[in-house]
Design a protein around this motif. Structure first.
Motif, mmCIF file in Angstrom:
data_model
loop_
_atom_site.group_PDB
_atom_site.id
_atom_site.type_symbol
_atom_site.label_atom_id
_atom_site.label_comp_id
_atom_site.label_asym_id
_atom_site.label_seq_id
_atom_site.Cartn_x
_atom_site.Cartn_y
_atom_site.Cartn_z
ATOM 1 N N THR A 186 7.295 26.010 67.651
ATOM 2 C CA THR A 186 8.527 25.507 68.266
ATOM 3 C C THR A 186 8.296 24.891 69.643
ATOM 4 O O THR A 186 9.190 24.246 70.190
ATOM 5 C CB THR A 186 9.566 26.630 68.383
ATOM 6 O OG1 THR A 186 8.962 27.767 69.018
ATOM 7 C CG2 THR A 186 10.075 27.036 67.003
ATOM 8 N N TYR B 283 7.431 21.294 68.019
ATOM 9 C CA TYR B 283 8.349 20.714 67.041
ATOM 10 C C TYR B 283 9.738 21.341 67.146
ATOM 11 O O TYR B 283 9.868 22.522 67.480
ATOM 12 C CB TYR B 283 7.839 20.941 65.612
ATOM 13 C CG TYR B 283 6.523 20.282 65.293
ATOM 14 C CD1 TYR B 283 6.473 19.007 64.732
ATOM 15 C CD2 TYR B 283 5.320 20.948 65.544
ATOM 16 C CE1 TYR B 283 5.267 18.403 64.432
ATOM 17 C CE2 TYR B 283 4.107 20.352 65.253
ATOM 18 C CZ TYR B 283 4.075 19.080 64.698
ATOM 19 O OH TYR B 283 2.870 18.490 64.410
ATOM 20 N N HIS B 284 10.743 20.564 66.844
ATOM 21 C CA HIS B 284 12.062 21.100 66.553
ATOM 22 C C HIS B 284 12.040 21.502 65.079
ATOM 23 O O HIS B 284 11.877 20.649 64.206
ATOM 24 C CB HIS B 284 13.154 20.056 66.801
ATOM 25 C CG HIS B 284 13.311 19.654 68.234
ATOM 26 N ND1 HIS B 284 13.803 20.505 69.196
ATOM 27 C CD2 HIS B 284 13.020 18.484 68.860
ATOM 28 C CE1 HIS B 284 13.827 19.884 70.357
ATOM 29 N NE2 HIS B 284 13.356 18.654 70.196
ATOM 30 N N VAL B 285 12.200 22.776 64.783
ATOM 31 C CA VAL B 285 12.111 23.276 63.414
ATOM 32 C C VAL B 285 13.496 23.684 62.935
ATOM 33 O O VAL B 285 14.170 24.508 63.573
ATOM 34 C CB VAL B 285 11.152 24.490 63.320
ATOM 35 C CG1 VAL B 285 11.052 24.965 61.868
ATOM 36 C CG2 VAL B 285 9.773 24.116 63.854
ATOM 37 N N GLU B 286 13.938 23.104 61.827
ATOM 38 C CA GLU B 286 15.240 23.471 61.265
ATOM 39 C C GLU B 286 15.194 24.892 60.721
ATOM 40 O O GLU B 286 14.199 25.295 60.106
ATOM 41 C CB GLU B 286 15.644 22.493 60.165
ATOM 42 C CG GLU B 286 15.943 21.095 60.678
ATOM 43 C CD GLU B 286 16.550 20.197 59.607
ATOM 44 O OE1 GLU B 286 16.682 20.671 58.443
ATOM 45 O OE2 GLU B 286 16.884 19.037 59.925
ATOM 46 N N ARG C 234 10.373 23.950 55.770
ATOM 47 C CA ARG C 234 11.434 23.529 56.674
ATOM 48 C C ARG C 234 11.118 22.158 57.258
ATOM 49 O O ARG C 234 9.955 21.838 57.524
ATOM 50 C CB ARG C 234 11.599 24.540 57.818
ATOM 51 C CG ARG C 234 12.051 25.915 57.375
ATOM 52 C CD ARG C 234 12.200 26.853 58.558
ATOM 53 N NE ARG C 234 12.803 28.122 58.176
ATOM 54 C CZ ARG C 234 12.101 29.175 57.749
ATOM 55 N NH1 ARG C 234 10.773 29.108 57.691
ATOM 56 N NH2 ARG C 234 12.720 30.290 57.410
ATOM 57 N N LYS C 235 12.142 21.391 57.477
ATOM 58 C CA LYS C 235 11.964 20.116 58.146
ATOM 59 C C LYS C 235 11.707 20.358 59.622
ATOM 60 O O LYS C 235 12.371 21.178 60.255
ATOM 61 C CB LYS C 235 13.218 19.262 57.957
ATOM 62 C CG LYS C 235 13.165 17.907 58.637
ATOM 63 C CD LYS C 235 14.474 17.155 58.392
ATOM 64 C CE LYS C 235 14.529 15.848 59.152
ATOM 65 N NZ LYS C 235 15.801 15.125 58.930
ATOM 66 N N CYS C 236 10.729 19.652 60.174
ATOM 67 C CA CYS C 236 10.453 19.768 61.609
ATOM 68 C C CYS C 236 10.227 18.378 62.186
ATOM 69 O O CYS C 236 9.755 17.473 61.498
ATOM 70 C CB CYS C 236 9.268 20.689 61.871
ATOM 71 S SG CYS C 236 7.687 20.113 61.245
ATOM 72 N N GLU D 11 9.096 12.999 61.681
ATOM 73 C CA GLU D 11 9.506 14.147 60.880
ATOM 74 C C GLU D 11 8.374 14.604 59.970
ATOM 75 O O GLU D 11 7.650 13.781 59.395
ATOM 76 C CB GLU D 11 10.740 13.800 60.038
ATOM 77 C CG GLU D 11 11.975 13.511 60.872
ATOM 78 C CD GLU D 11 13.172 13.169 60.009
ATOM 79 O OE1 GLU D 11 12.978 12.894 58.793
ATOM 80 O OE2 GLU D 11 14.306 13.165 60.534
ATOM 81 N N ALA E 233 7.197 21.507 57.276
ATOM 82 C CA ALA E 233 6.392 22.666 57.672
ATOM 83 C C ALA E 233 6.500 23.744 56.595
ATOM 84 O O ALA E 233 7.590 24.273 56.353
ATOM 85 C CB ALA E 233 6.848 23.203 59.021
ATOM 86 N N ALA F 147 1.647 28.257 59.208
ATOM 87 C CA ALA F 147 2.522 27.106 58.985
ATOM 88 C C ALA F 147 1.673 25.862 58.807
ATOM 89 O O ALA F 147 0.916 25.480 59.708
ATOM 90 C CB ALA F 147 3.486 26.927 60.154
ATOM 91 N N VAL G 209 1.761 22.024 58.588
ATOM 92 C CA VAL G 209 2.607 20.876 58.910
ATOM 93 C C VAL G 209 2.131 19.693 58.076
ATOM 94 O O VAL G 209 1.037 19.167 58.282
ATOM 95 C CB VAL G 209 2.561 20.550 60.414
ATOM 96 C CG1 VAL G 209 3.474 19.360 60.732
ATOM 97 C CG2 VAL G 209 2.965 21.772 61.235
#
Length: 358
Positions: A35, A38-41, A54-56, A64, A67, A118, A120
């Motif tokens: 985090t 990345y911004h992790v949904e 998850r989209k990051c 985009e 992950a 994780a 990516v």
């Protein structure tokens, strides 16, 4: 495995797995929180029993990614070796990204926490091929389009087989669309149960997805690269018709149909399908592994080499969407989806369907 890159090697402790050499692991796996980069949904767009995708979005570039968060321990057992095998396969494909490896989803980075790793990965804008089938858009899968997708699937498979790797879980859920359907290409993903196949080293494991699994898996016989070719034949049948060739009312009936090769081509499903396509399916769905085409022979088959069977936009019958199968095979004695020792006592392990995504 002479084609491995300098950072990869065969896992000395686990037959069939690749590994990243110790001296490269530290530089490959990032320990800071994902985090922070990345911004992790929070909500995953795909989920399994031991993994969530998850989209990051990269904070600096805005690019985009997908992950894939994978639990390192499952049923009190450490599965980090299996995760690193998937990382190694993806790293191998990345080293050949301008060649056949371009049909494999790209790995960008790897992060680790005390409980998860994780991966990516590049984001496939079109999602899974299974989504196309589930939403009823399969009426747009003309034979022309199926030929295109099957060629690309086999191009990715040729890369894996050239490096002695069997995917072992080819199915629409593991085929990603690079853009909006139907104007897109495909990439293969999910190498968690893939295995390295080498002469003189037998790999016998209970793995795969029921509708796509080959007879040798059910019989607990040695796996080969040809095990993937059976799945290729099932895929061709599914994409052309919208139906599974061996699907029964329950898993036992499905397994029986696979073992006995109860294959039929119903007229109402194949009215608009070319004879060359039927010949391709027959040449891949062969019980004897040695009787199946190789991946490169599949690419050279008349169905995929000859003129396109029908131009884009040609009307074809519509069929009910294929039911998405999110399950794999495991041993009913120990619940293992990998190599187990129950066969030593029972002669062969008993197969049980589990609702997970491998």
């Amino acid at each position: 495995m002479s084609k491995l890159t300098h950072e990869l090697c065969l896992n000395p402790k686990h037959v069939g797995l690749l590994s990243v050499k110790d001296e490269f692991v530290e530089g490959l796996i990032r320990q800071e929180p994902i985090t922070s980069v990345y911004h992790v949904e929070q909500a995953p767009f795909a989920r399994g029993k031991f993994a969530a995708v998850r989209k990051c979005t990269h904070k600096q570039t805005g690019v985009e990614y997908a992950a894939k968060f994978i639990r390192k321990r499952r049923r009190a057992m450490d599965h980090q070796q299996d995760i690193m095998h998937e990382v190694a396969v993806l790293r191998l494909a990345g080293a050949y990204s301008t060649l056949d490896g371009a049909r494999i989803v790209r790995l960008h980075e790897v992060y680790e926490t005390p409980s998860e790793m994780a991966l990516v990965l590049e984001m496939a804008a079109g999602g899974e091929l299974q989504w196309v089938l589930d939403t009823g858009e399969d009426e747009q899968l003309s034979e022309h389009l199926v030929v295109k997708f099957m060629r690309q699937i086999l191009e990715g498979l040729c890369f894996l087989h050239d490096h002695d790797i069997a995917h072992l879980d080819l199915k629409p859920q593991n085929i990603l669309l690079t853009g909006r359907f139907p104007d897109c290409d495909i990439k293969l993903c999910d190498f968690g149960i893939s295995r390295v196949i080498q002469p003189g080293m037998e790999v016998r494991e209970i793995l795969g997805t029921p509708d796509y699994v080959a007879p040798e898996i059910l019989n607990y016989e040695p796996i080969s690269l040809s095990t993937d070719i059976w799945s290729v034949g099932v895929l061709a049948y599914v994409l052309l018709t919208g139906f599974s060739p061996f699907g029964g009312d329950n898993k036992q009936e499905t397994f029986c149909n696979i073992s006995q090769n109860n294959l039929n081509f119903q007229d109402d499903c194949f009215d608009n399908v070319s004879p060359a396509a039927l010949d391709f399916i027959r040449a891949t769905l062969v019980v004897n592994q040695n009787g199946r085409l190789t991946a490169r022979e599949c690419l050279e088959h008349a169905w995929l080499q000859g003129p396109q069977p029908s131009p884009p936009g040609t009307p074809r019958k519509t069929f009910p969407p294929v039911v998405s199968v999110v399950s794999c095979l495991s041993c009913s004695q120990c619940s293992s989806s990998a190599q187990c020792h129950c066969a030593d006592k029972l002669g062969s392990p008993l197969l049980l369907e589990r609702s997970i995504i491998c």
